[in-house]
Design a protein around this motif. Structure first.
Motif, PDB file in Angstrom:
ATOM      1  N   UNK A   4      -1.269  -1.981   4.225  1.00  0.00           N
ATOM      2  CA  UNK A   4      -2.094  -1.663   5.399  1.00  0.00           C
ATOM      3  C   UNK A   4      -2.667  -0.268   5.199  1.00  0.00           C
ATOM      4  N   UNK A   5      -3.993  -0.152   5.183  1.00  0.00           N
ATOM      5  CA  UNK A   5      -4.599   1.156   4.927  1.00  0.00           C
ATOM      6  C   UNK A   5      -5.174   1.804   6.185  1.00  0.00           C
ATOM      7  N   UNK A   6      -5.429   0.991   7.192  1.00  0.00           N
ATOM      8  CA  UNK A   6      -5.959   1.581   8.429  1.00  0.00           C
ATOM      9  C   UNK A   6      -5.744   0.616   9.577  1.00  0.00           C
ATOM     10  N   UNK A   7      -5.510   1.198  10.763  1.00  0.00           N
ATOM     11  CA  UNK A   7      -5.427   0.378  11.969  1.00  0.00           C
ATOM     12  C   UNK A   7      -6.568   0.781  12.864  1.00  0.00           C
ATOM     13  N   UNK A   8      -7.444  -0.175  13.156  1.00  0.00           N
ATOM     14  CA  UNK A   8      -8.569   0.147  14.035  1.00  0.00           C
ATOM     15  C   UNK A   8      -8.259  -0.349  15.440  1.00  0.00           C
ATOM     16  N   UNK A  13      -9.625  -9.034  11.942  1.00  0.00           N
ATOM     17  CA  UNK A  13      -9.870  -8.757  13.361  1.00  0.00           C
ATOM     18  C   UNK A  13      -8.731  -9.322  14.214  1.00  0.00           C
ATOM     19  N   UNK A  14      -8.369  -8.592  15.255  1.00  0.00           N
ATOM     20  CA  UNK A  14      -7.351  -9.018  16.225  1.00  0.00           C
ATOM     21  C   UNK A  14      -6.100  -9.555  15.533  1.00  0.00           C
ATOM     22  N   UNK A  15      -5.607  -8.767  14.596  1.00  0.00           N
ATOM     23  CA  UNK A  15      -4.499  -9.225  13.763  1.00  0.00           C
ATOM     24  C   UNK A  15      -3.188  -9.176  14.524  1.00  0.00           C
ATOM     25  N   UNK A  16      -2.384 -10.224  14.334  1.00  0.00           N
ATOM     26  CA  UNK A  16      -1.094 -10.278  15.036  1.00  0.00           C
ATOM     27  C   UNK A  16       0.042  -9.683  14.216  1.00  0.00           C
ATOM     28  N   UNK A  17      -0.258  -9.230  12.985  1.00  0.00           N
ATOM     29  CA  UNK A  17       0.804  -8.642  12.159  1.00  0.00           C
ATOM     30  C   UNK A  17       1.108  -7.247  12.687  1.00  0.00           C
ATOM     31  N   UNK A  18       2.381  -6.996  12.962  1.00  0.00           N
ATOM     32  CA  UNK A  18       2.770  -5.695  13.514  1.00  0.00           C
ATOM     33  C   UNK A  18       3.284  -4.801  12.389  1.00  0.00           C
ATOM     34  N   UNK A  19       2.357  -4.164  11.678  1.00  0.00           N
ATOM     35  CA  UNK A  19       2.736  -3.265  10.586  1.00  0.00           C
ATOM     36  C   UNK A  19       1.995  -1.955  10.756  1.00  0.00           C
ATOM     37  N   UNK A  20       2.635  -0.867  10.303  1.00  0.00           N
ATOM     38  CA  UNK A  20       2.001   0.428  10.385  1.00  0.00           C
ATOM     39  C   UNK A  20       1.274   0.743   9.085  1.00  0.00           C
ATOM     40  N   UNK A  21       0.454   1.793   9.132  1.00  0.00           N
ATOM     41  CA  UNK A  21      -0.302   2.199   7.950  1.00  0.00           C
ATOM     42  C   UNK A  21       0.669   2.557   6.830  1.00  0.00           C
ATOM     43  N   UNK A  22       0.410   2.025   5.638  1.00  0.00           N
ATOM     44  CA  UNK A  22       1.269   2.304   4.484  1.00  0.00           C
ATOM     45  C   UNK A  22       2.304   1.233   4.228  1.00  0.00           C
ATOM     46  N   UNK A  23       2.497   0.324   5.184  1.00  0.00           N
ATOM     47  CA  UNK A  23       3.496  -0.722   4.989  1.00  0.00           C
ATOM     48  C   UNK A  23       2.894  -1.917   4.257  1.00  0.00           C
ATOM     49  N   UNK A  24       3.760  -2.658   3.580  1.00  0.00           N
ATOM     50  CA  UNK A  24       3.314  -3.803   2.785  1.00  0.00           C
ATOM     51  C   UNK A  24       3.304  -5.086   3.601  1.00  0.00           C
ATOM     52  N   UNK A  25       2.320  -5.936   3.320  1.00  0.00           N
ATOM     53  CA  UNK A  25       2.308  -7.295   3.873  1.00  0.00           C
ATOM     54  C   UNK A  25       2.575  -8.232   2.707  1.00  0.00           C
TER      55      UNK A  25
END
Lengths: 119, 205
Positions: free
Chosen positions: B34-38, B83-95
């Motif tokens: 995750x590189x950015x959360x808008x 868009x409108x992603x339901x994954x709850x991850x912070x910037x820098x975390x892996x998916x």
């Protein structure tokens, strides 16, 4: 290991069958599901083709049923194959025996391989 | 919505518990970072920016390098927004591919193989004109009439003709996840997926 080989290894059940090749006379005991009943049907004939690699290998068995040639293709790693019995080893010169389709009667026979026993 | 970027590895077939042989595609999915959360407040919309695939630092713009550095990660080659992603991850975390479960229906988006300049028979499924015998020739793959004569005196817009085919973004909806191999990051989906082996695909639900 490449991805396809890895998936084959993970997804295919390990089953031991006797070795056989084109020209051999075998019986395949195949599970058939009718409704919710399961029974075993056997198909006896000559192997005329082995094909494929990994978990997608298949082989074709040909038999003459009531004077009509019948061929059936089986996936080697199918979970529905119950067992394979080898009756005769055939002495043939090629890997694909499609020439048998044009033959019938005596000329469609396959010679049996005789193993020389040395004393 | 949830999604992950991956690479199409190739196709094969596997046996399912009911004994049926199913054609399937192997996709190497992730790991994405995750590189950015808008958010609506800052950017006007909600989205999760995810990145996949290593890129060389010397080929990456400095602005990009710093953008990735904010997420404590090396430069990446593919960046996409969900868009409108339901994954709850912070910037820098892996998916990883474990966001999906086996049996789930997913859609896979990719770019189809480029076919080059193709005629109407291949491109639009036309049947060609006339027969192949009785002295007919050179018409068996022709488009036929493309419109009237004095009226309308022009060819209607959107008339299907020969041209570039393939290379389109295509979504394959409703593909079933057969199996997930979390250690190898492989996802096995039933059916085919657009693009050649090694092409980038987006798996989403």
């Amino acid at each position: 290991m490449n991805a396809v080989a890895f998936v084959h290894e993970q997804m295919s059940g390990k089953k031991e069958f006797p070795k056989f090749k084109a020209g051999d006379n075998i019986t395949v005991n195949y599970k058939i599901v009718e409704g919710n009943k399961e029974r075993i049907q056997s198909f006896k004939g000559d192997v005329i083709k082995r094909q494929g690699n990994g978990a997608t290998k298949t082989f074709t068995v040909r038999k003459i049923s009531d004077g009509i040639g019948v061929e059936r293709l089986f996936p080697l790693f199918s979970p529905n194959i119950d067992s394979i019995i080898v009756h005769k080893e055939g002495r043939v010169r090629r890997a694909k025996l499609f020439y048998l389709r044009e033959r019938s009667g005596k000329s469609a026979r396959i010679k049996e391989k005789k193993h020389v026993v040395r004393h | 919505m949830k999604g992950i970027i991956g690479k199409k590895i190739g196709m094969t077939s596997v046996f399912e518990p009911n004994g049926k042989q199913t054609a399937c595609t192997i996709i190497e999915a992730g790991p994405c970072v995750v590189t950015q959360k808008k958010t609506v407040d800052t950017d006007g919309y909600d989205a999760l920016q995810i990145a996949y695939g290593e890129a060389k630092e010397k080929n990456t713009a400095k602005a990009q390098i710093n953008h990735f550095a904010k997420a404590n990660t090396s430069p990446k080659s593919i960046v996409k927004e969900l868009r409108n992603c339901s994954i709850d991850k912070n910037v820098g975390e892996d998916i990883t591919c474990e966001i999906f479960t086996e049996g789930e229906k997913v859609s896979v988006i990719g770019t189809t193989k480029g076919k080059g300049f193709q005629g109407v028979v291949k491109r639009h499924g036309f049947a060609g004109v006339g027969g192949q015998s009785h002295g007919q020739h050179d018409r068996s793959r022709a488009p036929g009439s493309i419109g009237g004569s004095s009226y309308p005196s022009r060819v209607f817009k959107g008339m299907r003709m020969a041209g570039r085919m393939g290379g389109d973004r295509v979504k394959m909806p409703g593909l079933r996840v057969i199996k997930i191999f979390p250690e190898q990051n492989y996802i096995l989906v039933a059916g085919s997926v657009p693009g050649h082996n090694g092409s980038i695909v987006l798996i989403q639900k």
